[in-house]
Design an enzyme around this catalytic site. Structure first.
Site, PDB file in Angstrom:
ATOM      1  N   GLY A  64       0.776  -1.283  -0.023  1.00  0.00           N
ATOM      2  CA  GLY A  64      -0.056  -0.156   0.033  1.00  0.00           C
ATOM      3  C   GLY A  64       0.805   1.083  -0.137  1.00  0.00           C
ATOM      4  O   GLY A  64       0.384   2.345  -0.543  1.00  0.00           O
ATOM      5  N   ARG A  65       2.056   1.032   0.421  1.00  0.00           N
ATOM      6  CA  ARG A  65       2.926   2.408   0.194  1.00  0.00           C
ATOM      7  C   ARG A  65       4.302   2.162   0.119  1.00  0.00           C
ATOM      8  O   ARG A  65       5.370   2.741   0.304  1.00  0.00           O
ATOM      9  CB  ARG A  65       2.674   3.146   1.598  1.00  0.00           C
ATOM     10  N   ASP A 122      -2.789   6.815   2.052  1.00  0.00           N
ATOM     11  CA  ASP A 122      -2.334   7.654   1.157  1.00  0.00           C
ATOM     12  C   ASP A 122      -0.966   7.456   0.568  1.00  0.00           C
ATOM     13  O   ASP A 122      -0.392   8.080  -0.493  1.00  0.00           O
ATOM     14  CB  ASP A 122      -1.806   9.143   1.799  1.00  0.00           C
ATOM     15  N   ARG A 172      14.700   0.690   0.748  1.00  0.00           N
ATOM     16  CA  ARG A 172      15.224  -0.538   1.618  1.00  0.00           C
ATOM     17  C   ARG A 172      15.573  -1.541   0.585  1.00  0.00           C
ATOM     18  O   ARG A 172      15.073  -1.744  -0.400  1.00  0.00           O
ATOM     19  CB  ARG A 172      14.277  -1.050   2.618  1.00  0.00           C
ATOM     20  N   ARG A 175       6.523 -12.972   1.070  1.00  0.00           N
ATOM     21  CA  ARG A 175       6.027 -13.187   2.404  1.00  0.00           C
ATOM     22  C   ARG A 175       5.148 -14.146   2.364  1.00  0.00           C
ATOM     23  O   ARG A 175       4.718 -14.696   1.551  1.00  0.00           O
ATOM     24  CB  ARG A 175       5.386 -11.890   3.048  1.00  0.00           C
ATOM     25  N   ASP A 214       1.813 -11.293   6.734  1.00  0.00           N
ATOM     26  CA  ASP A 214       2.312 -10.392   5.734  1.00  0.00           C
ATOM     27  C   ASP A 214       3.644  -9.530   6.288  1.00  0.00           C
ATOM     28  O   ASP A 214       4.179  -9.089   5.077  1.00  0.00           O
ATOM     29  CB  ASP A 214       0.977  -9.312   5.233  1.00  0.00           C
ATOM     30  N   ASN A 215       4.095  -9.752   7.317  1.00  0.00           N
ATOM     31  CA  ASN A 215       5.289  -9.275   7.743  1.00  0.00           C
ATOM     32  C   ASN A 215       6.477 -10.318   8.072  1.00  0.00           C
ATOM     33  O   ASN A 215       7.343 -10.128   8.903  1.00  0.00           O
ATOM     34  CB  ASN A 215       5.231  -8.362   9.160  1.00  0.00           C
TER      35      ASN A 215
END
Length: 501
Positions: free
Chosen positions: A99-100, A132, A183, A190, A259-260
Site C-alpha cells: 500500500g505504500r 495515502d 530498503r 512473504r 504479511d510481515n
C-alpha cells in the site's frame, strides 16, 4: 576542466536492474509509479551498502534526492506493488498488498546474490485502499536505525540504502514531515504472498511462486523428491533461527502478521518494534497489540503459527492425497519448537559463557532470566556486565547493582561460577567470547525517540547520525558513547511504539 573529471561529474546514475519478479504472472503484482514530491532532500545515503550492491555510489549520492524520493525513475526500473494477503492479529485479510511500498527492481550484488530495491513511502499503489501511500519522517528514521542496527548485530534483516525528506507534510493524528526510505532485501516475498494465491484457489500460481522462491532462495531444493514440503522445512528452519536471535538481543518485532513474515528469513517491517530495557517476558510496546499477541516471549509461538499458515497454502503441492499432505506438513510444523529451542539455548548459553553441554544448562539460563525479571534488571546491561564478571569476580558488584536487591542474583552467580569452572577456556577467553555475542549498544527506544523528535521538530539530524555511528559497532566498548548504553530515566521511558500508517 579535465575531460575525465567532467564525465565523472555529469554521468547519469545507473542501476543495473534485472527484474525477475516483474516477469511473474500479471496478477502477482501491479504497476505503481511513485508520486512526485515537492522538495526532496537526501538525509542519509548508505554508501557501503551501495558499493556492496555494485552500484555507482558517487552518482547515486549526487542524484539521490531525486531517485530515492521517486521523482526520478532510473532506467531499467519496473516499479510495482506486490500483491499479498495476510493474517493481521489473527484475522485473515484476503488482499493487502504494497500500500505504500514500491519495488523499483532487483540487482545482482557483488556476491552474486539477487537483491530487491524498494521505496517505502513514495505514494499510492493499486493496493493502497484508503491510504495515502506516504510515510512520515519518524517511521523512516526508525526503520533506518533499527534495520542497520540489526545488520550490525548479525541478525538477518532488510537494509536501509537511503532516507529522504520529501518537503511535503503527511497527515496522521497530526501534521508531520514526510519521508521515503529505500530498503534492500533478499526479496519481499512473504507468507502472505502465498496466502494471496491460495485464498483464490490458484494452484498454478502457487506452484509458480513456490518454484520461483526455491530457485531464488533455496536452490538446493530443486533436486528434492518433495521440493514443496522441503520448502516449508527450510523456511521453518530460518524462522526458528531468526526468532531465537531476536530473543537473544531483547528484540520485539511488534507486528508479526503473516504479511510481515519474509520467506527469505530476514527481519522485515520495523513499525512498532522495540528493544527490552528491563527484562519482562510479557512486555509489549506496540500501541496496536492490545491483547499482547506479539509480546516478547510470545514470538516463538507466533512464528510457529505463521509457519502453519504457510504450510496450509502449499498442501495441494505437498501431496495429491489431502490427508497425507496434512500429515507431512503437521510433522514439519511440530518440529518448529524444537528447532527454536535449540537455537535459542545455544545463543543464551554463549551469552553466559557456556560452550560445552551439561544437563542443567537450561535451568541455569532460566534461573538468570527469572532473577532479572524479579530484580527489574536491564536485559542488555546485565549480560554485558556478566562479561566483566566472567573475567574477574571483582566486577560482581557492578552486576549486582543492576538488580533491585543484590541477593536476587548472588545464588545464581555462585551456581554460574561453579558451572563455568568446568569450561575449558580461560576466564579471559570466556569473557572475550561473551563480549562477541552480548552487545554493549542496542537501539534504545528512548534514544530513537529523541532522534526522531529532534529531526521532526527542529530539522536536526545529529542525534540520528550519532545513533547510526555507535550502533554500527555494537559489540565494541566505545568510551566516547558510554551514555548510549544507559537505560532511560523514568521520564524518558517509551511505553508505546506506533505503526507508521
Amino acid at each position: 576542466m579535465d575531460n575525465r573529471n567532467q564525465q565523472a561529474e555529469t554521468r547519469k546514475a545507473v542501476i543495473p536492474f534485472d527484474n525477475s519478479y516483474a516477469r511473474l504472472p500479471a496478477h502477482f503484482h501491479a504497476s505503481a509509479i511513485p508520486t512526485h514530491v515537492a522538495e526532496p532532500w537526501l538525509i542519509k545515503f548508505n554508501r557501503p551498502l551501495a558499493e556492496e550492491l555494485g552500484l555507482d555510489a558517487d552518482a547515486l549520492e549526487r542524484d539521490g534526492a531525486a531517485i530515492f524520493s521517486g521523482n526520478s525513475i532510473p532506467e531499467g526500473a519496473e516499479p510495482l506493488g506486490m500483491a499479498y494477503a495476510g493474517h493481521q492479529f489473527g484475522q485473515f485479510v484476503p488482499l493487502l498488498g504494497d500500500g505504500r511500498a514500491i519495488l523499483l527492481g532487483e540487482v545482482i550484488d557483488r556476491a552474486g546474490k539477487r537483491r530487491d530495491i524498494q521505496l517505502k513511502g513514495a505514494g499510492k499503489t493499486p493496493y493502497s485502499r484508503r491510504g495515502d501511500g506516504r510515510a512520515a519522517l519518524g517511521p523512516v528514521l526508525r526503520e533506518y536505525i533499527v534495520s542497520e542496527a540489526m545488520f550490525a548485530l548479525g541478525i538477518p534483516a532488510t537494509r536501509a540504502l537511503a532516507a529522504v525528506v520529501t518537503g511535503e507534510p503527511v497527515y496522521r493524528e497530526q501534521v508531520l514531515p514526510g519521508g521515503v526510505i529505500t530498503r534492500v532485501a533478499a526479496s519481499h516475498i512473504r507468507v502472505g504472498t502465498f496466502q494471496f494465491l491460495a485464498s483464490r484457489g490458484d494452484t498454478d500460481g502457487l506452484k509458480t511462486l513456490a518454484d520461483y522462491v526455491i530457485d531464488r532462495h533455496y536452490p538446493d531444493l530443486k533436486s528434492s523428491d518433495r521440493p514443496y514440503l522441503d520448502l516449508v522445512k527450510a523456511v521453518v528452519e530460518r524462522q526458528a533461527a531468526l526468532i531465537a536471535r531476536w530473543l537473544c538481543v531483547g528484540f520485539i518485532h511488534g507486528v508479526m502478521n503473516t504479511d510481515n513474515c519474509a520467506i527469505s528469513g530476514e527481519t522485515i517491517d520495523f513499525g512498532p518494534c522495540a528493544f527490552l530495557d528491563a527484562y519482562d517476558p510479557t512486555k509489549v510496546f506496540s500501541s496496536i497489540d492490545r491483547g499482547g499477541r506479539y509480546a516478547y516471549a510470545s514470538q516463538p509461538a507466533i512464528g510457529q503459527w505463521n509457519m502453519a499458515r504457510l504450510a496450509e497454502t502449499l498442501l495441494p503441492l505437498i501431496d495429491p492425497e489431502p490427508s497425507e499432505a496434512v500429515s507431512l506438513a503437521n510433522d514439519v510444523i511440530a518440529g518448529f519448537g524444537g528447532l527454536f529451542q535449540a537455537h535459542w539455548l545455544d545463543g543464551m548459553k554463549a551469552k553466559i559463557g557456556l560452550f560445552t553441554e551439561e544437563d542443567g544448562d537450561l535451568d541455569l539460563v532460566q534461573g538468570l532470566l527469572t532473577a532479572m525479571h524479579q530484580g527489574g534488571a536491564d536485559f542488555t546491561l546485565t549480560f554485558r556486565a556478566l562479561c566483566d564478571a566472567a573475567e574477574s569476580a571483582d566486577k560482581d558488584e557492578a552486576l549486582k547493582a543492576l538488580f533491585a536487591t543484590p541477593h536476587q542474583i548472588e545464588a545464581w552467580l555462585f551456581a554460574w561460577r561453579e558451572r563455568t569452572g568446568r569450561e575449558p577456556l580461560s576466564d579471559a577467553e570466556t569473557a572475550a567470547k561473551m563480549r562477541a555475542v552480548n552487545p554493549a549498544f542496542i537501539p534504545r527506544n528512548h534514544r530513537i525517540e529523541q532522534a526522531i523528535r529532534a529531526a521532526e521538530d527542529d530539522g536536526d539530524f545529529s542525534l540520528f547520525e550519532a545513533l547510526l555511528t555507535v550502533l554500527a559497532r555494537p559489540y565494541e566498548d566505545q568510551p566516547g558513547f558510554a551514555a548510549y548504553t544507559a537505560p532511560p530515566l523514568p521520564q524518558e521511558e517509551v511505553l508505546r511504539t506506533f505503526c507508521g500508517t
